[in-house]
Structures are given as structure tokens and as C-alpha cells.
Design a protein around this motif. Structure first.
Motif: not given
Length: 319
Positions: A129-136, A235-250
Motif C-alpha cells: 500500500s505504501a508503494v502504491r499510494s501517496d496518501a501518507g 516519524l519521517p515526514g516523507s511517504s517514501t518511508c515505512v515505519v514499524v513500531v512495536t509496543s506493549r501499549d495499544d
């Protein structure tokens, strides 16, 4: 305008020098209603023929070092930056046109990773989805209790798709709720990963980080986050990046405000838990031993962390 667009440290060869000078011209024009300082204005400042200056700025010819100094000073470069521009000139002059190696700071994959096919598929969908879209910006929030294997999942997926991120893969351990890493310190770690010094001002530090990742195809793994507020400045400002966050919080705030997709992790299915035990012990249980393996898996709550501890005890002291 991007306040930290130019970065002479990135310069390798004449084309790179021309690109960074163009960004410096854009930064110098902030507040003037112009996209960048015009050639005519710069001619007046550095007192060079227009055609000569054009040749230098477009990368057709390497300017003499003293002329480059005059150009960058006219464009507002600070003393520390002037030194970096000088170093860039010497690299170009010496013929150093090798590309800068993409940063890769992921820890190794956790041994014996088992299962999690649905969750890995969900991360694959996020990437598609990130590759196809410029939504954010594409953000995945991998959430679950301690020992459920959040970090293992993030690392497994990140290593599997690293070739999709030619500009690099970054990792930082945010250290959870017990001793959370302050966002300013985390930004320092991330900037160090991409070869940048961290300014003392936190807002400037955050802006420089986003600028450094702007337009680049990069993966950022933010491990063991305490809350959404800790993550948001990273968080980067560019939609060309992908972020994965892990957490015990929801990470509800990250989902509702920042558009993260939540991937919830629970205990492993029994077959996968037994398979993980077998992988860690170096042999899958025989039919005669399977009942005992299932019982041990259930006693561990089918949590990968507890299963690893149990396997270590068995390996050390026997069943």
C-alpha cells in the motif's frame, strides 16, 4: 522550504555538488518569495561572469576551491558548513564519486522464528500500500504483551524486505515504559545512523532528521515504544518511508491521529509453539514426546519469550 535541505556531506562527484548547491540556493531564498536565489543575484554577490557561474552551479565545471567558498558564503553558509563544503570540494577534486553506503542498523533475526504467517502478510500489505499510494506515511503498530514476540516479528519482516529499501534500514530501541528513551535522545541515535551530527535544539534535531529521510526509500523500526507521544517525533515526514513500531501499549493515538495500522499479537497457536520448542532444542518432538511438549508449551502460555526460557532450562538441565 526545507531549512536543512543542503548537506555537503552527501556530495560525491560533480552532479552531487550541483544538487546540494541548488538546495543551498533554495534555503537562502526562504522568506523572499522566490524558489531559490537567482543566478543574477548571485552574479552580483560573487562577481563572476554569468556563464562561468552557471557552469559551476550546474555541475558542468568544478569551481576553484576559493570560488566555491565565495559562493557558499554568499548563500549564507555558516562557518561549520563552510568547512564541510570545502571537504566536499576536495572529494570531488580527488575523483571520489563512489555512492554513500546506505545505512543498515537492524539487529540480527531472532533464532528459531516460527509461525506468524498472518502477521507477516499484514506487514507485506502495508508495504504494498505504501508503494502504491501517496496518501501518507506507512506506519505499522505491532502491539501485544511482554514476551509475545513483537521484536522478533518486526526484525523477521524487516530483514525479509530490506532489498525494498535501497536507502537504508534504521533501528532504535525505545526501551519501553521501565526506562523510556527520550525522543530527543532517540533522534540523536537515528541521526547518527545516517551520519549526521545531532543539533542541541530538539526542534532543529527533529527537522534535520525528517530532512535527511525526505524522498528516500527507508525503513525505520522503532522497537519497544512506551506510548504514541514517544514515537511521534521520530516519524519521517516523507511517504517514501515505512515505519514499524512495536509496543506493549495499544498505541491508540498513533492509530487514530497518525493513521497507523495496528497488528495485534497474541500467544502462538499450539502447533507453532511446539514447533518453536523443537527448533530451539534442535529436534522436533517424537510422537511419544509430543504430549509433554504440548504441556510445556501450554505452561508457558504459548508465549515465545517464555518458550525460549524453557528451552534454555531444558538444554542446560534436561527435561
Amino acid at each position: 522550504m526545507r531549512p536543512f535541505g543542503p548537506n555537503p556531506r552527501r556530495v560525491r562527484g560533480l552532479p552531487g555538488l550541483a544538487r546540494e548547491l541548488d538546495l543551498l540556493r533554495a534555503r537562502a531564498a526562504v522568506g523572499t518569495m522566490k524558489a531559490k536565489v537567482s543566478l543574477e543575484d548571485l552574479v552580483q554577490s560573487v562577481r563572476l561572469p554569468r556563464s562561468t557561474l552557471y557552469s559551476y552551479l550546474t555541475g558542468k565545471t568544478l569551481a576553484p576551491s576559493d570560488v566555491l567558498d565565495r559562493i557558499v558564503v554568499a548563500l549564507g553558509a555558516e562557518p561549520e558548513e563552510q568547512r564541510e563544503w570545502s571537504e566536499a570540494w576536495f572529494r570531488v577534486h580527488a575523483g571520489d564519486d563512489q555512492p554513500v553506503r546506505a545505512p543498515f542498523t537492524l539487529p540480527p533475526v531472532v533464532r528459531g522464528f516460527t509461525g506468524r504467517v498472518a502477521e507477516l502478510t499484514a506487514l507485506d500489505r502495508l508495504l504494498a500500500s505504501a508503494v502504491r499510494s501517496d496518501a501518507g506515511l506507512g506506519i505499522a503498530a505491532v502491539c501485544g504483551p511482554a514476551g509475545v514476540g513483537k521484536t522478533a516479528l518486526g526484525l523477521r519482516w524487516a530483514h525479509r524486505v530490506r532489498d525494498r529499501f535501497p536507502d537504508g534500514c534504521l533501528y532504535v530501541d525505545l526501551r519501553g515504559r521501565s526506562r523510556p528513551l527520550a525522543p530527543s535522545r532517540a533522534l540523536g541515535v537515528l541521526l547518527g545512523c545516517v551520519g549526521e551530527e545531532a543539533p542541541s535544539d530538539v526542534a532543529v534535531r527533529s527537522a534535520r532528521y525528517r530532512d535527511r529521510l525526505d524522498g528516500r526509500r527507508m525503513l525505520v523500526l522503532l522497537d519497544d515504544a512506551a506510548c504514541a507521544d514517544q514515537v511521534r517525533p521520530l516519524l519521517p515526514g516523507s511517504s517514501t518511508c515505512v515505519v514499524v513500531v512495536t509496543s506493549r501499549d495499544d498505541l491508540a493515538g498513533l492509530v487514530t491521529r497518525d493513521g497507523a495500522g495496528r497488528i495485534g499479537l497474541g500467544p502462538l497457536p499450539t502447533p507453532d509453539a511446539v514447533a518453536l520448542l523443537g527448533s530451539l532444542l534442535g529436534a522436533q518432538p517424537s510422537p511419544a514426546d509430543r504430549t509433554a511438549a504440548v504441556e510445556l508449551a501450554e505452561r508457558c502460555g504459548r508465549l515465545p519469550g517464555a518458550l525460549r526460557e524453557a528451552a534454555e532450562v531444558v538444554s542446560t538441565h534436561g527435561a
